[in-house]
Scaffold this motif. Sequence first.
Motif, PDB file in Angstrom:
ATOM      1  N   PHE B 167      -0.546  10.972 -15.891  1.00 10.57           N
ATOM      2  CA  PHE B 167      -0.931  10.042 -14.822  1.00 10.57           C
ATOM      3  C   PHE B 167      -2.456   9.937 -14.725  1.00 10.57           C
ATOM      4  O   PHE B 167      -3.002   8.832 -14.687  1.00 10.57           O
ATOM      5  CB  PHE B 167      -0.342  10.519 -13.491  1.00 10.57           C
ATOM      6  N   ALA B 171      -4.664   6.585 -15.116  1.00  7.66           N
ATOM      7  CA  ALA B 171      -5.370   6.107 -13.925  1.00  7.66           C
ATOM      8  C   ALA B 171      -6.867   5.987 -14.216  1.00  7.66           C
ATOM      9  O   ALA B 171      -7.520   5.024 -13.808  1.00  7.66           O
ATOM     10  CB  ALA B 171      -5.122   7.043 -12.744  1.00  7.66           C
ATOM     11  N   GLU B 185     -11.554  -1.897  -5.861  1.00  9.53           N
ATOM     12  CA  GLU B 185     -10.829  -0.722  -5.410  1.00  9.53           C
ATOM     13  C   GLU B 185      -9.454  -0.676  -6.073  1.00  9.53           C
ATOM     14  O   GLU B 185      -8.769  -1.686  -6.140  1.00  9.53           O
ATOM     15  CB  GLU B 185     -10.660  -0.822  -3.889  1.00  9.53           C
ATOM     16  N   ILE B 186      -9.102   0.485  -6.594  1.00  9.52           N
ATOM     17  CA  ILE B 186      -7.785   0.651  -7.190  1.00  9.52           C
ATOM     18  C   ILE B 186      -7.077   1.781  -6.465  1.00  9.52           C
ATOM     19  O   ILE B 186      -7.644   2.848  -6.257  1.00  9.52           O
ATOM     20  CB  ILE B 186      -7.895   1.053  -8.683  1.00  9.52           C
ATOM     21  N   THR B 187      -5.826   1.552  -6.107  1.00 13.11           N
ATOM     22  CA  THR B 187      -4.995   2.636  -5.596  1.00 13.11           C
ATOM     23  C   THR B 187      -4.002   2.971  -6.699  1.00 13.11           C
ATOM     24  O   THR B 187      -3.268   2.081  -7.138  1.00 13.11           O
ATOM     25  CB  THR B 187      -4.244   2.177  -4.338  1.00 13.11           C
ATOM     26  N   ALA B 188      -4.012   4.198  -7.176  1.00 16.60           N
ATOM     27  CA  ALA B 188      -3.105   4.569  -8.266  1.00 16.60           C
ATOM     28  C   ALA B 188      -1.980   5.446  -7.733  1.00 16.60           C
ATOM     29  O   ALA B 188      -2.226   6.387  -6.973  1.00 16.60           O
ATOM     30  CB  ALA B 188      -3.872   5.305  -9.351  1.00 16.60           C
ATOM     31  N   GLY B 211      -0.816  11.143  -2.160  1.00 17.95           N
ATOM     32  CA  GLY B 211      -1.090   9.809  -1.606  1.00 17.95           C
ATOM     33  C   GLY B 211       0.164   9.122  -1.095  1.00 17.95           C
ATOM     34  O   GLY B 211       1.238   9.720  -1.034  1.00 17.95           O
ATOM     35  N   PRO B 212       0.019   7.864  -0.725  1.00 16.55           N
ATOM     36  CA  PRO B 212       1.140   7.119  -0.149  1.00 16.55           C
ATOM     37  C   PRO B 212       2.150   6.691  -1.214  1.00 16.55           C
ATOM     38  O   PRO B 212       1.827   6.629  -2.406  1.00 16.55           O
ATOM     39  CB  PRO B 212       0.455   5.886   0.437  1.00 16.55           C
ATOM     40  N   HIS B 217       1.930   2.138   1.153  1.00 20.65           N
ATOM     41  CA  HIS B 217       0.669   1.455   0.888  1.00 20.65           C
ATOM     42  C   HIS B 217       0.762  -0.034   1.246  1.00 20.65           C
ATOM     43  O   HIS B 217      -0.140  -0.590   1.877  1.00 20.65           O
ATOM     44  CB  HIS B 217       0.269   1.639  -0.573  1.00 20.65           C
ATOM     45  N   THR B 220       0.479  -0.683   4.937  1.00 16.43           N
ATOM     46  CA  THR B 220      -0.732  -0.364   5.685  1.00 16.43           C
ATOM     47  C   THR B 220      -2.003  -0.993   5.131  1.00 16.43           C
ATOM     48  O   THR B 220      -3.033  -0.960   5.787  1.00 16.43           O
ATOM     49  CB  THR B 220      -0.952   1.165   5.724  1.00 16.43           C
ATOM     50  N   VAL B 221      -1.941  -1.539   3.942  1.00 11.74           N
ATOM     51  CA  VAL B 221      -3.156  -2.143   3.381  1.00 11.74           C
ATOM     52  C   VAL B 221      -3.581  -3.288   4.306  1.00 11.74           C
ATOM     53  O   VAL B 221      -2.735  -4.027   4.819  1.00 11.74           O
ATOM     54  CB  VAL B 221      -2.889  -2.618   1.933  1.00 11.74           C
ATOM     55  N   PRO B 222      -4.864  -3.404   4.593  1.00 13.43           N
ATOM     56  CA  PRO B 222      -5.259  -4.450   5.540  1.00 13.43           C
ATOM     57  C   PRO B 222      -5.000  -5.839   4.964  1.00 13.43           C
ATOM     58  O   PRO B 222      -5.396  -6.128   3.838  1.00 13.43           O
ATOM     59  CB  PRO B 222      -6.753  -4.214   5.752  1.00 13.43           C
ATOM     60  N   ALA B 440     -15.513   4.224  -9.328  1.00 15.43           N
ATOM     61  CA  ALA B 440     -14.685   3.048  -9.033  1.00 15.43           C
ATOM     62  C   ALA B 440     -14.194   3.189  -7.607  1.00 15.43           C
ATOM     63  O   ALA B 440     -13.831   4.256  -7.165  1.00 15.43           O
ATOM     64  CB  ALA B 440     -13.524   2.976  -9.976  1.00 15.43           C
ATOM     65  N   GLY B 441     -14.151   2.103  -6.906  1.00 13.44           N
ATOM     66  CA  GLY B 441     -13.768   2.206  -5.516  1.00 13.44           C
ATOM     67  C   GLY B 441     -14.904   1.711  -4.638  1.00 13.44           C
ATOM     68  O   GLY B 441     -14.704   1.328  -3.507  1.00 13.44           O
TER      69      GLY B 441
END
Lengths: 311, 451
Positions: B167, B171, B185-188, B211-212, B217, B220-222, B440-441
């Motif tokens: 992973f 990622a 922004e990346i959410t992995a 994490g979520p 995710h 809750t992501v805006p 990153a982010g």
Amino acid sequence: MSTVATVPEGTVHPYALSHLDSLESEAVHIFREVAGEFERPVILFSGGKDSILMLHLALKAFAPAPVPFTLLHVDTGHNFPEVLEYRDRTVAEHGLRLHVASVQEYIDAGKLRERPDGTRNPLQTVPLTEAIQQHRFDAVFGGGRRDEEKARAKERVFSLRDEFSQWDPRRQRPELWQLYNGRHAPGEHVRVFPISNWTELDVWQYIEREGIELPGIYFAHEREVFNRSGMWLTAGDWGGPKEHEKVETRQVRYRTVGDMSCTGAVDSDATTLDDVITEIAASRLTERGATRADDKMSEAAMEDRKREGYF
Amino acid sequence: MTASVQPAEQSAATTLLRFATAGSVDDGKSTLVGRLLHDSKSVLTDQLEAVALASTNRGQEAPDLALLTDGLRAEREQGITIDVAYRYFATPRRRFILADTPGHVQYTRNMVTGASTAELAVVLVDARNGVVEQTRRHAAVAALLRVPHVVLAVNKMDLVEYAEPVFAAIAEEFTAYAASLGVPEITAIPISALAGDNVVEPSAHMDWYGGPTVLEHLETVPVSHDLTECHARFPVQYVIRPQTAEHPDYRGYAGQIAAGVFRVGETVSVLPSGRTTTIEGIDALGESVGVAWAPQSVTIRLADDIDVSRGDLLAPADDAPAVTQDVEATVCHVADRPLAVGQRVLLKHTTRTVKAIVKDIPSRLTLDDLSQHPAPGQLVANDIGRVVVRTAEPLALDAYAASRRTGSFLLIDPADGTTLTAGMAGASFAAVTAGAAEAAGTAADDAEWDF
Ligand SMILES: Nc1nc2c(ncn2[C@@H]2O[C@H](COP(=O)(O)OP(=O)(O)OP(=O)(O)O)[C@@H](O)[C@H]2O)c(=O)[nH]1
Ligand SMILES: [Mg+2]
């Protein structure tokens, strides 16, 4: 390596739109695009809740001017009398123009043959296509929703049809952003689905919010019905019940309204909009699964009908 | 159908998130979608029965959840997704419109279709194969389209013994690639779509991940309300003039606010003519309001009787876009026939369609290293490239990065109406800020251009 968004909960943005407002705005935008780009649009109006919703949205989109479209109803000859009454009253109330394509006339003239099972839903395609050709309609609004069925889930908002009304699901135009490309050759037309993204629950919540009147058969009432292939069908001179089918009086309502021969009623005591919304939210069956014989014919029944030019 | 876990809590006022799947063929997009729908109890009994029956008929032991979205005959026969399927589901926290897109390179145009309206993309990668060319293509498309949020789901973790290093390596590679595309922004998330790990329920096999889940995710992501913070733009769709006894003088300009906020009393320019006037009233589908915002559909009434028609754009007089006949843009070529220098096309921008000619195709993007292949002469299906177009009439065009709605356009073949390319005016990718590759982010600075 990765970042996870942290979100402040419960922050309401001053310029947020509720999901019903988003759906409404999207549908209105689609109606106005068609009004701006096509010569002869028509709304398919059956008197069912989805077409009533479409008409309501169209009325809002162009107010205070009248709706710049005519209506077309494909009458199977097996329509519910309550629904036909509603249709005519609505047309008169808003000063609209209604075209009717009659399946019965096609049968009487020998141009269509009654099917052995007596259902007339699949017979609507030819009168529909010929009405479109005859009146040279170039945009045809349908009340189809993607949540209804898995083939519908694949259809674009603007769906190009050839002169035979055929849909080719493998050659759909890309549909990018909100830039709907309605260009077509003479003889072709575009089917337009302004409420593509609405679910059954959205439709009902919006009907409640807007106070839209519906035909009474959407609410629980006593009705003489008989059971065929697990569905409660209305007894009537369209071809039911057969000898072994027992008629009984039950408290039912309709979740979808189509042809009497293939639209089933569901047992229900939902007499108000609130009741209906509660009932749908708790239902474990889709509206077509619960009420439509035509979709149960085969795995790809809807896709096949749509390919041939069905709604 | 949207029957949620707790229907009673579903209010009509919840927010809506549109998201799309992406990633290479067979990486598990449709299975993830099926799992998401199934585990959030959004699949109804008759749908599940139909899927179980179809799976049995195909000789599969367990119900194939991909069949929940692979609804076409050809898709089921071939076991792949061909066109986008739209599905709807809701949880007590949010409503979702989900576009399951195809991974096959031949159907990239359908992926572009699904992603063009998405606020979030879930890019899947098969843990065994890692990042492949089609992953890069889809990531590039998502970045070009400026999909605001990108999630990397490393799938099939069950086939790599739920091993963290697998992973982590994927990622890292993907995040670096995405950073070079300017994705802020990346959410992995490590998942098994088949087994359900970290889709709706947290996995019992991957303690190392804190994490979520995918659904958490998504919930809750805006949701981006950025639209209302952008420059206000109102493309006129239609002129409403009842000319009835009741409304003899009503003249309203109907449209959907593309971006920003409009207020009664505000001074606006009408483009491309450049005339200015004042907003006298705003009718918001039945009620008159003082303020309206994107993406509301409204009708605007103006104080002066000036010439305004479909295709015009209203914008604040002090914040109007420049008007131009020379368009430089990045395009995704979505047609089977190529696009060549010198070709005559139609350009459809907001509510305006004009004649145009392709003046130049300066470069084509090479996906591996994101380098520009100069002067390719033409673009073929699924190419991403730069184009220079000259239009017959002026357009009020924004940079796509500043305004998705008024910076995007189609090129159309005038002969038969085929949609040729999806165009995005201005620079392609958000600029990579210093150090973004390592960290990153960090949000990339949108004001910078890399072309
Ligand atoms: N072992 C394992 N197999 C999986 C997983 N997810 C998907 N698969 C299998 O991978 C194959 C492809 O899955 P799909 O969901 O159809 O892949 P897809 O990404 O939608 O493919 P296209 O839409 O055609 O691009 C199927 O046989 C799935 O059962 C997983 O988490 N673990
Ligand atoms: Mg798939």
